[in-house]
Design a protein around this motif. Structure first.
Motif, PDB file in Angstrom:
ATOM      1  N   THR A   4     -11.968  55.632 -37.885  1.00 41.11           N
ATOM      2  CA  THR A   4     -10.708  56.370 -37.964  1.00 41.11           C
ATOM      3  C   THR A   4      -9.944  56.281 -36.652  1.00 41.11           C
ATOM      4  OG1 THR A   4     -11.818  58.399 -37.280  1.00 41.11           O
ATOM      5  CG2 THR A   4     -11.626  57.995 -39.649  1.00 41.11           C
ATOM      6  N   GLU A   5     -10.558  55.732 -35.616  1.00 40.88           N
ATOM      7  CA  GLU A   5      -9.924  55.630 -34.304  1.00 40.88           C
ATOM      8  C   GLU A   5      -9.187  54.313 -34.099  1.00 40.88           C
ATOM      9  OE1 GLU A   5     -13.283  56.406 -31.790  1.00 40.88           O
ATOM     10  OE2 GLU A   5     -12.747  58.520 -31.689  1.00 40.88           O
ATOM     11  N   ALA A   6      -9.316  53.383 -35.047  1.00 41.61           N
ATOM     12  CA  ALA A   6      -8.646  52.083 -34.941  1.00 41.61           C
ATOM     13  C   ALA A   6      -8.306  51.584 -36.340  1.00 41.61           C
ATOM     14  CB  ALA A   6      -9.544  51.082 -34.231  1.00 41.61           C
ATOM     15  N   ILE A   7      -7.106  50.996 -36.458  1.00 42.19           N
ATOM     16  CA  ILE A   7      -6.681  50.454 -37.743  1.00 42.19           C
ATOM     17  C   ILE A   7      -6.122  49.048 -37.532  1.00 42.19           C
ATOM     18  CG2 ILE A   7      -6.220  52.652 -38.894  1.00 42.19           C
ATOM     19  CD1 ILE A   7      -3.309  52.343 -38.122  1.00 42.19           C
ATOM     20  N   PRO A   8      -6.284  48.177 -38.521  1.00 43.11           N
ATOM     21  CA  PRO A   8      -5.744  46.821 -38.384  1.00 43.11           C
ATOM     22  C   PRO A   8      -4.220  46.837 -38.300  1.00 43.11           C
ATOM     23  CG  PRO A   8      -7.235  46.979 -40.264  1.00 43.11           C
ATOM     24  CD  PRO A   8      -6.993  48.367 -39.774  1.00 43.11           C
ATOM     25  N   MET A   9      -3.676  46.092 -37.370  1.00 42.29           N
ATOM     26  CA  MET A   9      -2.228  46.028 -37.199  1.00 42.29           C
ATOM     27  C   MET A   9      -1.559  45.453 -38.447  1.00 42.29           C
ATOM     28  SD  MET A   9       0.030  44.233 -34.232  1.00 42.29           S
ATOM     29  CE  MET A   9      -0.014  45.556 -33.040  1.00 42.29           C
ATOM     30  N   ILE A  10      -2.195  44.498 -39.087  1.00 41.44           N
ATOM     31  CA  ILE A  10      -1.613  43.822 -40.249  1.00 41.44           C
ATOM     32  C   ILE A  10      -1.288  44.812 -41.375  1.00 41.44           C
ATOM     33  CG2 ILE A  10      -3.799  43.191 -41.364  1.00 41.44           C
ATOM     34  CD1 ILE A  10      -0.900  40.785 -41.084  1.00 41.44           C
ATOM     35  N   LYS A  11      -2.029  45.921 -41.448  1.00 45.59           N
ATOM     36  CA  LYS A  11      -1.774  46.916 -42.490  1.00 45.59           C
ATOM     37  C   LYS A  11      -0.523  47.736 -42.220  1.00 45.59           C
ATOM     38  CE  LYS A  11      -6.401  47.561 -44.282  1.00 45.59           C
ATOM     39  NZ  LYS A  11      -7.451  48.523 -44.602  1.00 45.59           N
ATOM     40  N   ASN A  12       0.017  47.665 -41.012  1.00 52.34           N
ATOM     41  CA  ASN A  12       1.188  48.453 -40.645  1.00 52.34           C
ATOM     42  C   ASN A  12       2.445  47.622 -40.458  1.00 52.34           C
ATOM     43  OD1 ASN A  12       0.130  51.152 -40.483  1.00 52.34           O
ATOM     44  ND2 ASN A  12      -1.155  50.350 -38.859  1.00 52.34           N
ATOM     45  N   ILE A  13       2.407  46.378 -40.896  1.00 51.74           N
ATOM     46  CA  ILE A  13       3.549  45.488 -40.769  1.00 51.74           C
ATOM     47  C   ILE A  13       4.072  45.165 -42.161  1.00 51.74           C
ATOM     48  CG2 ILE A  13       4.346  43.228 -39.993  1.00 51.74           C
ATOM     49  CD1 ILE A  13       2.106  43.273 -37.921  1.00 51.74           C
ATOM     50  N   LYS A  14       5.372  45.312 -42.342  1.00 49.83           N
ATOM     51  CA  LYS A  14       5.985  44.927 -43.614  1.00 49.83           C
ATOM     52  C   LYS A  14       6.561  43.535 -43.461  1.00 49.83           C
ATOM     53  CE  LYS A  14       6.943  49.587 -44.998  1.00 49.83           C
ATOM     54  NZ  LYS A  14       7.856  50.540 -45.537  1.00 49.83           N
ATOM     55  N   TYR A  15       6.226  42.665 -44.391  1.00 48.92           N
ATOM     56  CA  TYR A  15       6.678  41.280 -44.340  1.00 48.92           C
ATOM     57  C   TYR A  15       6.686  40.691 -45.739  1.00 48.92           C
ATOM     58  CZ  TYR A  15       1.630  40.500 -44.487  1.00 48.92           C
ATOM     59  OH  TYR A  15       0.300  40.513 -44.837  1.00 48.92           O
ATOM     60  N   LYS A  21      -0.204  34.222 -44.834  1.00 51.72           N
ATOM     61  CA  LYS A  21      -1.135  33.437 -44.018  1.00 51.72           C
ATOM     62  C   LYS A  21      -0.696  33.372 -42.561  1.00 51.72           C
ATOM     63  CE  LYS A  21      -3.100  30.541 -47.629  1.00 51.72           C
ATOM     64  NZ  LYS A  21      -3.340  29.167 -48.084  1.00 51.72           N
ATOM     65  N   ALA A  22       0.593  33.238 -42.322  1.00 52.95           N
ATOM     66  CA  ALA A  22       1.104  33.183 -40.950  1.00 52.95           C
ATOM     67  C   ALA A  22       0.908  34.526 -40.249  1.00 52.95           C
ATOM     68  CB  ALA A  22       2.579  32.797 -40.944  1.00 52.95           C
ATOM     69  N   PHE A  23       1.227  35.622 -40.916  1.00 56.13           N
ATOM     70  CA  PHE A  23       1.052  36.936 -40.314  1.00 56.13           C
ATOM     71  C   PHE A  23      -0.420  37.244 -40.087  1.00 56.13           C
ATOM     72  CE2 PHE A  23       5.452  37.512 -41.199  1.00 56.13           C
ATOM     73  CZ  PHE A  23       5.871  38.514 -40.346  1.00 56.13           C
ATOM     74  N   LEU A  24      -1.263  36.827 -41.006  1.00 61.48           N
ATOM     75  CA  LEU A  24      -2.694  37.028 -40.842  1.00 61.48           C
ATOM     76  C   LEU A  24      -3.219  36.248 -39.642  1.00 61.48           C
ATOM     77  CD1 LEU A  24      -4.960  38.572 -42.196  1.00 61.48           C
ATOM     78  CD2 LEU A  24      -5.438  36.555 -43.567  1.00 61.48           C
ATOM     79  N   GLN A  25      -2.711  35.061 -39.432  1.00 58.03           N
ATOM     80  CA  GLN A  25      -3.123  34.245 -38.286  1.00 58.03           C
ATOM     81  C   GLN A  25      -2.737  34.920 -36.965  1.00 58.03           C
ATOM     82  OE1 GLN A  25      -4.855  31.375 -38.156  1.00 58.03           O
ATOM     83  NE2 GLN A  25      -4.668  31.194 -35.958  1.00 58.03           N
ATOM     84  N   VAL A  26      -1.540  35.493 -36.909  1.00 51.45           N
ATOM     85  CA  VAL A  26      -1.044  36.092 -35.667  1.00 51.45           C
ATOM     86  C   VAL A  26      -1.604  37.495 -35.441  1.00 51.45           C
ATOM     87  CG1 VAL A  26       1.029  36.864 -34.450  1.00 51.45           C
ATOM     88  CG2 VAL A  26       1.064  34.720 -35.739  1.00 51.45           C
ATOM     89  N   PHE A  27      -1.637  38.327 -36.480  1.00 49.57           N
ATOM     90  CA  PHE A  27      -1.996  39.739 -36.318  1.00 49.57           C
ATOM     91  C   PHE A  27      -3.335  40.121 -36.937  1.00 49.57           C
ATOM     92  CE2 PHE A  27       2.706  39.643 -36.460  1.00 49.57           C
ATOM     93  CZ  PHE A  27       2.945  40.097 -35.176  1.00 49.57           C
ATOM     94  N   GLY A  28      -4.029  39.187 -37.554  1.00 50.70           N
ATOM     95  CA  GLY A  28      -5.249  39.495 -38.284  1.00 50.70           C
ATOM     96  C   GLY A  28      -6.396  40.016 -37.435  1.00 50.70           C
ATOM     97  N   LYS A  29      -6.440  39.662 -36.175  1.00 49.84           N
ATOM     98  CA  LYS A  29      -7.518  40.121 -35.298  1.00 49.84           C
ATOM     99  C   LYS A  29      -7.004  41.079 -34.228  1.00 49.84           C
ATOM    100  CE  LYS A  29     -10.800  36.427 -35.890  1.00 49.84           C
ATOM    101  NZ  LYS A  29     -11.843  35.674 -35.225  1.00 49.84           N
TER     102      LYS A  29
END
Length: 69
Positions: A4-15, A21-29
């Motif tokens: 609960t102290e960390a969340i994936p950035m990709i879940k908070n980006i609207k695109y 695939k491009a967003f996952l490559q950049v923000f997935g980790k």
């Protein structure tokens, strides 16, 4: 990472899903973390890039940057 102290950035980006695939490559980790202590721990343990709510960045390579002036 399941916390609960960390969340994936990709879940908070609207695109457009066409570019998933491009967003996952950049923000997935990259995770958004509650504070620098959590970001440092998660980055080291899971080999992820993290950013705190204050804007500090912890890179999986070990560097810490950012902060408030």
């Amino acid at each position: 990472v399941d916390t609960t102290e960390a969340i994936p950035m990709i879940k908070n980006i609207k695109y457009n899903r066409m570019y998933h695939k491009a967003f996952l490559q950049v923000f997935g980790k990259t995770y958004i973390c509650r504070d620098l202590d959590v970001a440092t721990k998660i980055s080291a343990q899971y080999n992820l890039n993290c950013i705190t709510l204050e804007g500090d960045q912890v890179n999986k390579s070990g560097g810490i940057t950012g902060g408030f002036y």
